[in-house]
Write an enzyme that holds these catalytic residues in place. Sequence first.
Site, PDB file in Angstrom:
ATOM      1  N   LYS A 263      -0.352  29.157 -19.530  1.00  0.00           N
ATOM      2  CA  LYS A 263      -1.366  29.601 -20.327  1.00  0.00           C
ATOM      3  C   LYS A 263      -0.967  30.823 -20.675  1.00  0.00           C
ATOM      4  O   LYS A 263      -0.666  31.913 -19.908  1.00  0.00           O
ATOM      5  CB  LYS A 263      -2.462  29.002 -19.329  1.00  0.00           C
ATOM      6  N   ARG A 337      -5.758  15.038 -15.111  1.00  0.00           N
ATOM      7  CA  ARG A 337      -6.321  13.841 -15.599  1.00  0.00           C
ATOM      8  C   ARG A 337      -4.649  13.306 -13.938  1.00  0.00           C
ATOM      9  O   ARG A 337      -4.883  12.329 -13.470  1.00  0.00           O
ATOM     10  CB  ARG A 337      -5.253  13.235 -16.783  1.00  0.00           C
TER      11      ARG A 337
HETATM   12  N1  BES Z   1      -8.040  23.696 -17.177  1.00  0.00           N
HETATM   13  C1  BES Z   1      -7.786  23.007 -18.070  1.00  0.00           C
HETATM   14  C2  BES Z   1      -9.196  22.379 -18.954  1.00  0.00           C
HETATM   15  C3  BES Z   1     -10.498  23.658 -19.013  1.00  0.00           C
HETATM   16  C4  BES Z   1     -10.157  24.232 -20.050  1.00  0.00           C
HETATM   17  C5  BES Z   1     -11.200  23.510 -18.190  1.00  0.00           C
HETATM   18  C6  BES Z   1     -11.358  25.864 -20.457  1.00  0.00           C
HETATM   19  C7  BES Z   1     -12.330  25.130 -18.429  1.00  0.00           C
HETATM   20  C8  BES Z   1     -12.049  25.705 -20.163  1.00  0.00           C
HETATM   21  C9  BES Z   1      -6.808  21.889 -18.058  1.00  0.00           C
HETATM   22  O1  BES Z   1      -6.168  21.791 -17.307  1.00  0.00           O
HETATM   23  C10 BES Z   1      -6.152  22.073 -18.935  1.00  0.00           C
HETATM   24  O2  BES Z   1      -5.714  22.747 -19.493  1.00  0.00           O
HETATM   25  N2  BES Z   1      -6.083  20.737 -20.089  1.00  0.00           N
HETATM   26  C11 BES Z   1      -5.569  21.754 -21.364  1.00  0.00           C
HETATM   27  C12 BES Z   1      -5.378  20.047 -21.470  1.00  0.00           C
HETATM   28  C13 BES Z   1      -4.440  19.849 -23.031  1.00  0.00           C
HETATM   29  C14 BES Z   1      -2.688  20.470 -22.799  1.00  0.00           C
HETATM   30  C15 BES Z   1      -3.744  18.450 -23.823  1.00  0.00           C
HETATM   31  C16 BES Z   1      -6.314  22.091 -22.517  1.00  0.00           C
HETATM   32  O3  BES Z   1      -8.175  21.438 -22.658  1.00  0.00           O
HETATM   33  O4  BES Z   1      -6.245  22.878 -23.722  1.00  0.00           O
HETATM   34 MG    MG Z   2      -4.270  23.139 -17.628  1.00  0.00          MG
END
Ligand code: BES
Ligand code: MG
Length: 483
Positions: A263, A337
Amino acid sequence: MEVNSLRFEPLEIREPLGILLYEDDWQNLDFLGSLKDNIKRLADAEGFKGKEESLLKLSLIHGDNVRSFYLLGLGKRERANVDSYRTASALVAKRAQKDGAKSLYLYAGSLDYKLSKAITEGAILGVYRFDKYKTKKEEDDKKNLQELFIYGGDEEGIRVGKILAQAQNFTRDIVNEPGNVINPVTLAELAQRLAQEYGLQCKVYDEKEIQNMGMNALWSVGKGSSTPPRFVHITYRPEGEPKERIALVGKGLTFDSGGLNIKTGDYMRTMKMDKSGACAVLGIMKAIAQLKPQVEVHAIFGAAENMPSGTAYRPDDIIRAMNGKTIEIDNTDAEGRVTLADALSYASNLGVSRIIDMATLTGACMVALGEYTAGLFTNDEEFGEELLSLSKETGERMWKLPMDDKRLREKIRKGDGDLLNSGGRYGGAITAAMFLEEFVGEGIKWVHLDIAGPAHLREEFSYYSKGGTGFGVRTCVEYILKL
Ligand code: BES
Ligand code: MG
Ligand code: ZN
């Protein structure tokens, strides 16, 4: 904080006194007798009408003493609900604490079980702070409201409200702990301590046992970190035959850097909160252990840290999950997931008829619903409706999103394995839920709550402060109590 019920004795006014009022409705001042007119005139002069979330502090001389009053608005009588009471109570408790009060008296008209519970919860949630790492506390932060007296409060409502709010604050405390304090190992230890304190059964599986059980999905996400993953299972069994058996599953990423699909800084900030689902499950068990419903409750989470390293899982990896299905990794940042896949398979083997999972799963859910509402997904309409209707009373906002879009479902079926761990940008919260559904056992009623938005807040409002909210704890406990 202590909360007590008190009978109102006319002519004996204790203070500071908070009074909850509907908009343009001064009925709740009647009990003040001769003071009513003075207070109403002062309120008029200040333009206080009882609008929702409004607060007015008044000081006036009564006899020889200066008396402090807080007037709290509940909004229009026909629009106000249980959560209006919870919010008003939180605002006055928070303000009284800031003003240095040690105790607070509250009058809110005639109160039943539900309203007494809501007022109790509001006050305990409202005065919550996470300041254990502030070496030098500001003057305001040293002040503690210790006692709340509710006029005519229902004893049972107060008792249950106290347990619920304290459990929610317990969850907030863990969510707020940073990744250098709470990692998969320390989170599992914390779960063990909780179970010990309340006499619950608790089994923690270490990284070897995780691999031996075939939980390759959880292991894959966890293996990139120098702190290994853990798998936690706490059980509450009532005395005698349970009416139902339910499992609660939480996402327990103690930190989510994104892994190799790392990220950027802005998005990585606050990712200590990615364990909120697991923390909620722990808070629920804390409450359940005290409320002792006639239901068997299993709390389950995989704890892992998603890190980029030489041992981290990669995009393109194909992993066989515990239930035999293979997952191709499209994006290592869609890790929640993957860990939940094994947790849901495990939960499905416990003989439960229902599963609720809570997960800070997708940013897409926040794009769809905003940061104050959880996405609700289900394979059983009735189960979903029951939670939605409870959520209106608990104030934990939830909104149902669809699971019946066959074409959208195809997006996670592409690739070389049975499933792909990301279905792309559009409908991202839904494809994530569809992925999870693949790991829920036949015939089990299941609800998934995507709490990415409401689990953690950047700014305070109502009974929430900045940081972890403990979202989901009260609705789930209320649901279990109703089973
Ligand atoms: N933990 C994050 C989701 C999240 C984002 C929680 C902001 C709280 C605040 C999750 O693991 C994630 O990174 N999801 C990605 C999925 C994508 C790569 C398909 C997302 O939401 O960008
Ligand atoms: Mg993530
Ligand atoms: Zn995550």
